[in-house]
Structures are given as C-alpha cells and as structure tokens.
Design a protein around this motif. Structure first.
Motif, PDB file in Angstrom:
ATOM      1  N   ASP A   1      13.502  -6.862   3.794  1.00 15.23           N
ATOM      2  CA  ASP A   1      14.218  -5.864   2.997  1.00 15.23           C
ATOM      3  C   ASP A   1      13.413  -4.571   2.964  1.00 15.23           C
ATOM      4  OD1 ASP A   1      16.051  -7.864   2.415  1.00 15.23           O
ATOM      5  OD2 ASP A   1      15.214  -8.276   0.428  1.00 15.23           O
ATOM      6  N   ALA A   2      14.091  -3.497   2.586  1.00 15.67           N
ATOM      7  CA  ALA A   2      13.426  -2.205   2.403  1.00 15.67           C
ATOM      8  C   ALA A   2      13.707  -1.710   0.992  1.00 15.67           C
ATOM      9  CB  ALA A   2      13.947  -1.191   3.412  1.00 15.67           C
ATOM     10  N   TYR A   3      12.716  -1.087   0.408  1.00 18.18           N
ATOM     11  CA  TYR A   3      12.908  -0.403  -0.863  1.00 18.18           C
ATOM     12  C   TYR A   3      13.183   1.063  -0.565  1.00 18.18           C
ATOM     13  CZ  TYR A   3      10.794  -4.506  -2.997  1.00 18.18           C
ATOM     14  OH  TYR A   3      10.518  -5.791  -3.384  1.00 18.18           O
ATOM     15  N   VAL A   4      14.259   1.588  -1.124  1.00 15.12           N
ATOM     16  CA  VAL A   4      14.537   3.015  -1.017  1.00 15.12           C
ATOM     17  C   VAL A   4      13.773   3.673  -2.156  1.00 15.12           C
ATOM     18  CG1 VAL A   4      16.282   4.829  -1.120  1.00 15.12           C
ATOM     19  CG2 VAL A   4      16.815   2.638  -0.018  1.00 15.12           C
ATOM     20  N   MET A   5      12.893   4.592  -1.794  1.00 12.41           N
ATOM     21  CA  MET A   5      12.116   5.302  -2.806  1.00 12.41           C
ATOM     22  C   MET A   5      12.533   6.766  -2.789  1.00 12.41           C
ATOM     23  SD  MET A   5       8.389   3.469  -2.611  1.00 12.41           S
ATOM     24  CE  MET A   5       7.965   3.947  -4.296  1.00 12.41           C
ATOM     25  N   GLN A   6      12.543   7.380  -3.974  1.00 11.47           N
ATOM     26  CA  GLN A   6      12.993   8.767  -4.103  1.00 11.47           C
ATOM     27  C   GLN A   6      12.046   9.573  -4.970  1.00 11.47           C
ATOM     28  OE1 GLN A   6      16.963   9.147  -5.592  1.00 11.47           O
ATOM     29  NE2 GLN A   6      17.864   7.982  -3.941  1.00 11.47           N
TER      30      GLN A   6
ATOM     31  N   ASP B   1       2.381   6.586  -6.805  1.00  9.18           N
ATOM     32  CA  ASP B   1       1.339   7.453  -7.354  1.00  9.18           C
ATOM     33  C   ASP B   1       1.621   8.932  -7.108  1.00  9.18           C
ATOM     34  OD1 ASP B   1       0.023   5.210  -8.257  1.00  9.18           O
ATOM     35  OD2 ASP B   1      -1.517   5.233  -6.679  1.00  9.18           O
ATOM     36  N   ASN B   2       2.471   9.237  -6.148  1.00 11.13           N
ATOM     37  CA  ASN B   2       2.852  10.616  -5.847  1.00 11.13           C
ATOM     38  C   ASN B   2       4.190  11.002  -6.470  1.00 11.13           C
ATOM     39  OD1 ASN B   2       0.959  12.209  -3.901  1.00 11.13           O
ATOM     40  ND2 ASN B   2       0.818  10.060  -3.304  1.00 11.13           N
ATOM     41  N   GLY B   3       4.674  10.202  -7.430  1.00  8.22           N
ATOM     42  CA  GLY B   3       5.869  10.569  -8.187  1.00  8.22           C
ATOM     43  C   GLY B   3       7.174   9.999  -7.669  1.00  8.22           C
ATOM     44  N   PHE B   4       7.129   9.159  -6.644  1.00  9.58           N
ATOM     45  CA  PHE B   4       8.341   8.541  -6.109  1.00  9.58           C
ATOM     46  C   PHE B   4       8.676   7.300  -6.941  1.00  9.58           C
ATOM     47  CE2 PHE B   4       6.913  11.131  -2.699  1.00  9.58           C
ATOM     48  CZ  PHE B   4       7.974  11.375  -1.863  1.00  9.58           C
TER      49      PHE B   4
ATOM     50  N   ALA C   1       0.835  -1.210   0.000  1.00  4.47           N
ATOM     51  CA  ALA C   1       0.000   0.000   0.000  1.00  4.47           C
ATOM     52  C   ALA C   1       0.869   1.259   0.000  1.00  4.47           C
ATOM     53  CB  ALA C   1      -0.947  -0.007   1.193  1.00  4.47           C
ATOM     54  N   ALA C   2       1.910   1.275   0.835  1.00  3.67           N
ATOM     55  CA  ALA C   2       2.803   2.438   0.884  1.00  3.67           C
ATOM     56  C   ALA C   2       3.593   2.573  -0.417  1.00  3.67           C
ATOM     57  CB  ALA C   2       3.752   2.330   2.071  1.00  3.67           C
ATOM     58  N   GLN C   3       4.059   1.457  -0.948  1.00  5.70           N
ATOM     59  CA  GLN C   3       4.800   1.502  -2.218  1.00  5.70           C
ATOM     60  C   GLN C   3       3.947   2.119  -3.316  1.00  5.70           C
ATOM     61  OE1 GLN C   3       6.320  -2.450  -3.120  1.00  5.70           O
ATOM     62  NE2 GLN C   3       6.687  -2.784  -0.948  1.00  5.70           N
ATOM     63  N   LEU C   4       2.698   1.681  -3.410  1.00  4.09           N
ATOM     64  CA  LEU C   4       1.802   2.200  -4.444  1.00  4.09           C
ATOM     65  C   LEU C   4       1.445   3.666  -4.196  1.00  4.09           C
ATOM     66  CD1 LEU C   4      -0.550  -0.891  -4.885  1.00  4.09           C
ATOM     67  CD2 LEU C   4       1.280  -0.119  -6.426  1.00  4.09           C
TER      68      LEU C   4
END
Length: 186
Positions: free
Chosen positions: A146-151, A127-130, A120-123
């Motif tokens: 694991d963690a995904y680094v989102m930018q 959707d907000n451009g990360f 849910a957080a990934q999506l």
C-alpha cells in the motif's frame, strides 16, 4: 561524510541537468529497493510539467527531487538524498524550497505517495509538515504494498504573530479611560 560527522550541510539547490544523471541514478539506486531506470527519469523529465532539481554540496550532487506541476498542486514523484548526507539537513532544505513555491492564489498543496514500509520517509515528511491523507491499496506494480498519500497544505504566514503585542489598549474616546486594568498585587 560519516554518520559521526552528521551536521547541518548547506546545499545549493538548482535545476537538474542531463550531466547530473549519473549521480542521480547512483543516489536513487542506493536509496530504493525498486529504483527508477535512466529511461524512467528521461521519460518523466521530457514532460513539460515535470521538474527535476538537485542539491549540490562541494560540486557534488547529494540529493534530487522530481516533481510534477498541476494547476492546484505540486506532486513529488521521486525524492532522495545520498546516504552519506542523510540527517544533515539536505532533505529539509529541498522540502523547504518546494514549500516556498506554494501560494494562496495558485498551487496550494504538495502531495506524494510513500510506501507503507518506508517509515524513514514517512517520518521525514511528517517532520516537514506533511500529513497522511489517505491509503492507496495495492498501489505499487512491483509489490502488493500500500501507499500512504501525504499532503502539505499552504499556510499563509501571519504577520500579526511576528509583531510584538501592544499591552496598552486604545483609550475610550468618550470617557478618556483605557481598557487596560492593571492586576492588583496582593
């Protein structure tokens, strides 16, 4: 607010105060399997480079965000919206407020880590451009997850794209002709 009432809710986003802590802790506890403790929040917010913000609706805290300032980026440490106000635009408004703090001259990106199981957080962030930038193996102390680094990278708004396009080209000064050639109709 129930799931059937999911509609755009406009919120007031402001600095987090100590009196907000009870509502923030409730939202965090309801949102995450491994929530922060009150001491975690206080320890984090005592650092002068950590900022806490809340989203308020009808004098009730319905979301919060904790982020860290560095020279070139903002780093989201914790972010959640009350379950009653999810999918009502509250998180989008908070993300937009943070994105507005970016500039070409100073902080140019926002980063955060998202659990691999938190789809849910990934999506939401996508959707907000990360965008996902990398994977941190066995990142969390409480699980081998694991963690995904989102930018999110700063993108200056193009003024030209918002202006109407002039369909008539300037004249060739020597011949007096324009570069505009109407299409022949058949």
């Amino acid at each position: 607010m129930t799931a059937n009432q999911a509609q755009e809710v406009h919120v007031h986003i402001r600095w987090m105060f100590r009196r907000d802590m009870i509502e923030v802790l409730d939202i965090d506890f309801d949102s995450f399997e491994f929530p922060w403790s009150k001491e975690d929040f206080i320890r984090c917010l005592r650092h002068r480079n950590c900022i806490g913000m809340v989203a308020e609706h009808d004098d009730q805290v319905v979301g919060f965000m904790i982020y860290e300032l560095s020279k070139t980026r903002l780093h989201i440490l914790n972010f959640a919206v009350s379950s009653e106000y999810r999918r009502c635009g509250v998180g989008n408004q908070m993300a937009a407020k943070l994105i507005k703090k970016l500039s070409a001259q100073h902080r140019t990106r926002i980063t955060l880590e998202v659990r691999e199981t938190n789809l849910a957080a990934q999506l939401f962030f996508r959707d907000n451009g990360f965008r996902a930038a990398s994977v941190l193996r066995d990142y969390y102390e409480d699980t081998p997850e694991d963690a995904y680094v989102m930018q999110y990278h700063y993108r200056p708004k193009r003024i030209a794209s918002s202006l109407s396009i002039n369909k008539v080209q300037p004249q060739d000064t020597e011949s007096g002709n324009t570069n505009f050639h109407p299409r022949k109709e058949s």
